[in-house]
Scaffold this active site. Sequence first.
Site, PDB file in Angstrom:
ATOM      1  CE  LYS A 119      35.670  44.152  39.547  1.00 15.10           C
ATOM      2  NZ  LYS A 119      34.677  43.569  40.507  1.00 15.10           N
ATOM      3  CG  HIS A 133      35.396  52.457  44.258  1.00 16.52           C
ATOM      4  ND1 HIS A 133      36.426  51.624  44.653  1.00 16.52           N
ATOM      5  CD2 HIS A 133      34.314  51.649  44.087  1.00 16.52           C
ATOM      6  CE1 HIS A 133      35.979  50.387  44.733  1.00 16.52           C
ATOM      7  NE2 HIS A 133      34.701  50.370  44.411  1.00 16.52           N
ATOM      8  CB  SER A 190      38.759  43.192  36.657  1.00 11.44           C
ATOM      9  OG  SER A 190      37.872  42.791  37.681  1.00 11.44           O
TER      10      SER A 190
END
Length: 307
Positions: free
Chosen positions: A48, A108, A138
Amino acid sequence: MELVQDTSRPPLKYVKGVPLIKYFAEALEPLENFRARPDDLLISTYPKSGTTWVSEILDMIYQGGNLEKCRRAPIFIRVPFLEFKAPGIPTGLDVLKDTPPPRILKTHLPLALLPQTLLDQKVKVVYVARNAKDVVVSYYHFYRMAKVHPEPGTWDSFLEKFMDGEVSYGSWYQHVQEWWELSHTHPVLYLFYEDMKENPKREIHKILEFVGHSLPEEIVDRIVQHTSFQEMQKNPMTNYSTIPLDIMDHKISAFMRKGALHPPSFPPYPGIAGDWKTTFTVAQNEHFDTDYAEKMAGCSLSFRSEP
Protein backbone atom coordinates in the site's frame (compact mmCIF):
# COMPACT_ATOMS: atom_id res chain seq x y z
CA MET A 1 -19.72 -36.03 1.25
CA GLU A 2 -16.42 -34.25 1.91
CA LEU A 3 -16.76 -30.52 2.35
CA VAL A 4 -14.68 -28.28 0.11
CA GLN A 5 -12.20 -26.40 2.25
CA ASP A 6 -12.70 -22.64 2.32
CA THR A 7 -9.51 -21.08 0.96
CA SER A 8 -10.32 -17.54 2.11
CA ARG A 9 -9.05 -15.79 5.24
CA PRO A 10 -6.27 -18.24 6.24
CA PRO A 11 -4.08 -17.27 9.22
CA LEU A 12 -0.69 -15.72 8.51
CA LYS A 13 2.29 -18.07 8.28
CA TYR A 14 5.65 -17.11 9.75
CA VAL A 15 8.85 -17.49 7.72
CA LYS A 16 12.12 -16.52 9.46
CA GLY A 17 10.03 -14.60 11.95
CA VAL A 18 8.16 -12.64 9.25
CA PRO A 19 4.36 -13.08 9.04
CA LEU A 20 3.13 -13.61 5.48
CA ILE A 21 -0.08 -14.42 3.66
CA LYS A 22 -0.26 -18.23 3.82
CA TYR A 23 -0.14 -18.70 0.04
CA PHE A 24 2.79 -16.30 -0.35
CA ALA A 25 4.74 -18.16 2.33
CA GLU A 26 4.20 -21.36 0.32
CA ALA A 27 5.63 -19.65 -2.77
CA LEU A 28 8.99 -18.87 -1.15
CA GLU A 29 10.52 -22.33 -1.49
CA PRO A 30 9.97 -22.52 -5.29
CA LEU A 31 11.31 -18.96 -5.45
CA GLU A 32 14.71 -20.27 -4.32
CA ASN A 33 15.20 -21.61 -7.87
CA PHE A 34 14.59 -18.16 -9.38
CA ARG A 35 17.64 -16.72 -11.14
CA ALA A 36 17.83 -12.98 -11.61
CA ARG A 37 19.30 -11.38 -14.71
CA PRO A 38 21.56 -8.32 -14.52
CA ASP A 39 19.11 -6.41 -16.76
CA ASP A 40 16.14 -7.14 -14.46
CA LEU A 41 14.62 -4.21 -12.59
CA LEU A 42 13.01 -4.77 -9.19
CA ILE A 43 10.21 -2.66 -7.73
CA SER A 44 10.19 -3.02 -3.94
CA THR A 45 7.68 -1.54 -1.50
CA TYR A 46 5.93 -2.23 1.73
CA PRO A 47 2.28 -2.96 0.79
CA LYS A 48 0.00 0.00 0.00
CA SER A 49 2.86 2.36 -0.80
CA GLY A 50 2.33 3.04 -4.50
CA THR A 51 3.47 -0.26 -6.00
CA THR A 52 0.92 -0.41 -8.81
CA TRP A 53 1.51 3.25 -9.61
CA VAL A 54 5.27 2.92 -10.05
CA SER A 55 4.79 -0.40 -11.88
CA GLU A 56 2.60 1.31 -14.49
CA ILE A 57 5.06 4.20 -14.80
CA LEU A 58 7.95 1.82 -15.43
CA ASP A 59 6.04 -0.32 -17.92
CA MET A 60 5.15 2.85 -19.82
CA ILE A 61 8.82 3.87 -19.81
CA TYR A 62 9.89 0.44 -21.08
CA GLN A 63 7.17 0.57 -23.77
CA GLY A 64 8.24 4.06 -24.89
CA GLY A 65 4.92 5.55 -23.78
CA ASN A 66 2.88 3.29 -26.10
CA LEU A 67 -0.55 3.05 -24.47
CA GLU A 68 -1.68 0.09 -26.57
CA LYS A 69 1.32 -1.99 -25.46
CA CYS A 70 0.52 -1.10 -21.85
CA ARG A 71 -2.98 -2.53 -22.35
CA ARG A 72 -1.61 -5.92 -23.39
CA ALA A 73 -2.32 -7.51 -19.98
CA PRO A 74 -3.14 -6.62 -16.36
CA ILE A 75 -0.29 -5.02 -14.44
CA PHE A 76 0.38 -8.17 -12.37
CA ILE A 77 1.11 -10.01 -15.64
CA ARG A 78 3.22 -7.22 -17.15
CA VAL A 79 5.17 -6.84 -13.88
CA PRO A 80 5.42 -10.31 -12.28
CA PHE A 81 4.89 -10.31 -8.50
CA LEU A 82 7.68 -12.65 -7.34
CA GLU A 83 6.10 -14.19 -4.23
CA PHE A 84 2.51 -14.14 -5.48
CA LYS A 85 0.38 -17.25 -5.10
CA ALA A 86 -3.40 -17.56 -4.75
CA PRO A 87 -5.94 -20.29 -5.50
CA GLY A 88 -6.80 -20.52 -9.19
CA ILE A 89 -4.39 -17.78 -10.37
CA PRO A 90 -0.93 -18.25 -11.98
CA THR A 91 1.90 -17.74 -9.49
CA GLY A 92 4.42 -14.97 -9.90
CA LEU A 93 7.02 -17.51 -11.04
CA ASP A 94 4.58 -18.92 -13.63
CA VAL A 95 4.10 -15.43 -15.05
CA LEU A 96 7.84 -14.79 -14.97
CA LYS A 97 8.53 -17.76 -17.24
CA ASP A 98 6.62 -16.04 -20.06
CA THR A 99 8.13 -12.58 -19.48
CA PRO A 100 10.74 -11.56 -22.07
CA PRO A 101 13.76 -9.51 -20.98
CA PRO A 102 14.32 -6.82 -19.93
CA ARG A 103 11.98 -7.73 -17.07
CA ILE A 104 10.36 -5.53 -14.45
CA LEU A 105 9.71 -7.49 -11.24
CA LYS A 106 7.84 -6.63 -8.06
CA THR A 107 8.14 -7.68 -4.43
CA HIS A 108 7.04 -6.63 -0.95
CA LEU A 109 9.52 -8.97 0.75
CA PRO A 110 11.78 -7.71 3.54
CA LEU A 111 15.48 -8.29 2.95
CA ALA A 112 15.53 -11.44 5.14
CA LEU A 113 13.28 -13.20 2.62
CA LEU A 114 14.51 -11.61 -0.62
CA PRO A 115 16.05 -14.09 -3.09
CA GLN A 116 19.83 -13.62 -2.80
CA THR A 117 20.21 -13.81 -6.57
CA LEU A 118 18.75 -10.27 -6.87
CA LEU A 119 21.52 -8.88 -4.68
CA ASP A 120 24.26 -11.02 -6.25
CA GLN A 121 23.32 -9.80 -9.73
CA LYS A 122 23.29 -6.17 -8.49
CA VAL A 123 19.77 -5.81 -9.91
CA LYS A 124 18.62 -2.19 -9.86
CA VAL A 125 15.82 -1.51 -7.38
CA VAL A 126 13.17 1.22 -7.40
CA TYR A 127 11.92 1.44 -3.81
CA VAL A 128 8.86 3.50 -2.88
CA ALA A 129 8.18 4.42 0.75
CA ARG A 130 4.98 6.00 2.08
CA ASN A 131 4.27 7.52 5.48
CA ALA A 132 3.17 4.95 8.04
CA LYS A 133 -0.16 6.54 8.99
CA ASP A 134 -1.55 6.54 5.47
CA VAL A 135 -0.12 3.05 4.88
CA VAL A 136 -1.91 1.53 7.86
CA VAL A 137 -5.27 3.08 6.90
CA SER A 138 -4.93 1.83 3.31
CA TYR A 139 -3.71 -1.58 4.52
CA TYR A 140 -6.74 -1.96 6.79
CA HIS A 141 -9.11 -1.45 3.85
CA PHE A 142 -7.00 -3.80 1.71
CA TYR A 143 -7.24 -6.50 4.39
CA ARG A 144 -11.02 -6.05 4.31
CA MET A 145 -11.32 -6.63 0.54
CA ALA A 146 -8.43 -9.04 -0.21
CA LYS A 147 -9.51 -12.36 1.26
CA VAL A 148 -6.07 -13.95 1.17
CA HIS A 149 -5.53 -12.03 4.44
CA PRO A 150 -6.96 -13.01 7.80
CA GLU A 151 -9.98 -11.03 9.00
CA PRO A 152 -8.69 -7.55 9.87
CA GLY A 153 -10.81 -7.19 13.02
CA THR A 154 -11.61 -3.69 14.24
CA TRP A 155 -9.66 -0.66 13.07
CA ASP A 156 -8.30 -0.21 16.61
CA SER A 157 -7.03 -3.80 16.83
CA PHE A 158 -5.57 -3.66 13.32
CA LEU A 159 -3.67 -0.49 14.19
CA GLU A 160 -2.09 -2.30 17.17
CA LYS A 161 -1.15 -5.28 14.97
CA PHE A 162 0.47 -2.95 12.45
CA MET A 163 2.50 -1.22 15.16
CA ASP A 164 3.61 -4.62 16.48
CA GLY A 165 4.55 -5.90 13.01
CA GLU A 166 1.87 -8.58 13.22
CA VAL A 167 0.45 -7.95 9.73
CA SER A 168 1.51 -9.56 6.46
CA TYR A 169 5.14 -8.67 5.58
CA GLY A 170 5.85 -7.70 9.18
CA SER A 171 7.17 -4.39 10.42
CA TRP A 172 6.78 -1.28 8.23
CA TYR A 173 9.46 0.38 10.36
CA GLN A 174 12.01 -2.34 9.68
CA HIS A 175 11.10 -2.56 5.98
CA VAL A 176 11.61 1.12 5.16
CA GLN A 177 14.78 1.34 7.26
CA GLU A 178 16.55 -1.77 5.93
CA TRP A 179 15.91 -0.86 2.29
CA TRP A 180 17.15 2.67 3.07
CA GLU A 181 20.36 1.18 4.47
CA LEU A 182 20.70 -1.07 1.42
CA SER A 183 20.52 2.00 -0.82
CA HIS A 184 23.97 2.99 0.47
CA THR A 185 25.62 -0.17 -0.92
CA HIS A 186 23.30 -1.38 -3.72
CA PRO A 187 21.81 0.41 -6.77
CA VAL A 188 18.52 1.51 -5.15
CA LEU A 189 16.48 4.54 -6.19
CA TYR A 190 14.62 5.39 -2.98
CA LEU A 191 11.46 7.37 -3.72
CA PHE A 192 8.70 8.74 -1.50
CA TYR A 193 5.00 8.39 -2.32
CA GLU A 194 4.34 11.91 -1.06
CA ASP A 195 6.93 13.33 -3.48
CA MET A 196 5.27 11.44 -6.34
CA LYS A 197 1.88 12.92 -5.40
CA GLU A 198 3.36 16.40 -5.15
CA ASN A 199 5.26 16.38 -8.46
CA PRO A 200 4.93 13.15 -10.49
CA LYS A 201 6.84 14.54 -13.47
CA ARG A 202 9.89 15.34 -11.35
CA GLU A 203 9.91 11.81 -9.88
CA ILE A 204 9.43 10.20 -13.31
CA HIS A 205 12.52 12.06 -14.49
CA LYS A 206 14.44 10.57 -11.54
CA ILE A 207 13.26 7.10 -12.58
CA LEU A 208 14.24 7.70 -16.23
CA GLU A 209 17.74 8.71 -15.22
CA PHE A 210 18.09 5.75 -12.87
CA VAL A 211 17.05 3.15 -15.47
CA GLY A 212 19.07 4.83 -18.23
CA HIS A 213 16.17 5.75 -20.50
CA SER A 214 15.41 9.05 -22.18
CA LEU A 215 12.03 10.02 -23.61
CA PRO A 216 10.72 13.15 -25.32
CA GLU A 217 9.00 15.56 -22.96
CA GLU A 218 5.61 14.98 -24.59
CA ILE A 219 5.93 11.25 -23.82
CA VAL A 220 6.76 12.05 -20.19
CA ASP A 221 3.65 14.23 -20.06
CA ARG A 222 1.63 11.31 -21.47
CA ILE A 223 2.99 9.03 -18.74
CA VAL A 224 2.02 11.58 -16.07
CA GLN A 225 -1.51 11.75 -17.47
CA HIS A 226 -1.96 7.99 -18.01
CA THR A 227 -0.68 7.13 -14.52
CA SER A 228 -2.83 9.65 -12.66
CA PHE A 229 -4.99 8.13 -9.94
CA GLN A 230 -8.17 8.93 -11.86
CA GLU A 231 -6.95 7.15 -15.00
CA MET A 232 -5.56 4.11 -13.19
CA GLN A 233 -8.64 3.72 -11.00
CA LYS A 234 -10.88 3.20 -14.04
CA ASN A 235 -8.33 1.17 -16.05
CA PRO A 236 -9.04 -2.61 -15.79
CA MET A 237 -5.36 -3.24 -16.57
CA THR A 238 -4.33 -1.47 -13.34
CA ASN A 239 -7.28 -1.57 -10.92
CA TYR A 240 -7.22 -5.35 -10.22
CA SER A 241 -10.85 -5.73 -11.27
CA THR A 242 -9.86 -8.81 -13.32
CA ILE A 243 -9.01 -10.73 -10.13
CA PRO A 244 -11.79 -13.18 -9.06
CA LEU A 245 -14.29 -11.81 -6.54
CA ASP A 246 -13.51 -14.57 -4.04
CA ILE A 247 -9.91 -13.28 -3.87
CA MET A 248 -10.54 -9.52 -4.01
CA ASP A 249 -14.03 -8.22 -3.24
CA HIS A 250 -14.27 -4.73 -4.74
CA LYS A 251 -17.77 -4.38 -3.28
CA ILE A 252 -16.19 -4.20 0.17
CA SER A 253 -13.55 -1.67 -0.86
CA ALA A 254 -12.00 -0.74 -4.18
CA PHE A 255 -8.36 -1.75 -4.69
CA MET A 256 -7.71 1.89 -5.60
CA ARG A 257 -9.97 3.72 -3.17
CA LYS A 258 -9.62 7.41 -4.06
CA GLY A 259 -12.99 8.89 -4.91
CA ALA A 260 -14.79 5.61 -4.18
CA LEU A 261 -18.04 5.73 -2.23
CA HIS A 262 -17.88 4.59 1.39
CA PRO A 263 -20.12 4.62 4.41
CA PRO A 264 -19.73 7.91 6.33
CA SER A 265 -17.29 6.31 8.80
CA PHE A 266 -14.77 5.67 6.02
CA PRO A 267 -12.58 8.31 4.39
CA PRO A 268 -13.79 9.44 0.95
CA TYR A 269 -10.46 10.66 -0.40
CA PRO A 270 -7.66 8.16 0.20
CA GLY A 271 -4.46 8.21 -1.83
CA ILE A 272 -3.48 11.62 -0.50
CA ALA A 273 -1.04 12.52 2.26
CA GLY A 274 -2.95 13.19 5.45
CA ASP A 275 -5.90 10.91 4.73
CA TRP A 276 -5.17 9.16 8.03
CA LYS A 277 -6.72 12.12 9.90
CA THR A 278 -10.20 10.96 8.93
CA THR A 279 -9.58 7.56 10.58
CA PHE A 280 -7.24 8.01 13.56
CA THR A 281 -8.72 9.24 16.82
CA VAL A 282 -6.73 11.83 18.79
CA ALA A 283 -5.76 9.16 21.32
CA GLN A 284 -4.69 6.71 18.60
CA ASN A 285 -2.59 9.40 16.95
CA GLU A 286 -0.80 10.29 20.18
CA HIS A 287 -0.16 6.61 20.95
CA PHE A 288 1.09 6.01 17.39
CA ASP A 289 3.41 9.05 17.48
CA THR A 290 5.04 7.89 20.73
CA ASP A 291 5.58 4.38 19.38
CA TYR A 292 6.82 5.74 16.02
CA ALA A 293 9.44 7.92 17.72
CA GLU A 294 10.83 4.87 19.53
CA LYS A 295 10.93 2.63 16.46
CA MET A 296 12.42 5.26 14.15
CA ALA A 297 14.94 6.67 16.66
CA GLY A 298 18.35 7.23 15.06
CA CYS A 299 17.03 6.76 11.51
CA SER A 300 17.76 9.55 9.02
CA LEU A 301 14.57 8.88 7.05
CA SER A 302 12.00 11.64 7.17
CA PHE A 303 8.36 11.20 6.13
CA ARG A 304 5.61 13.70 5.46
CA SER A 305 2.25 12.71 6.89
CA GLU A 306 0.64 16.06 6.11
CA PRO A 307 -0.55 17.30 2.67
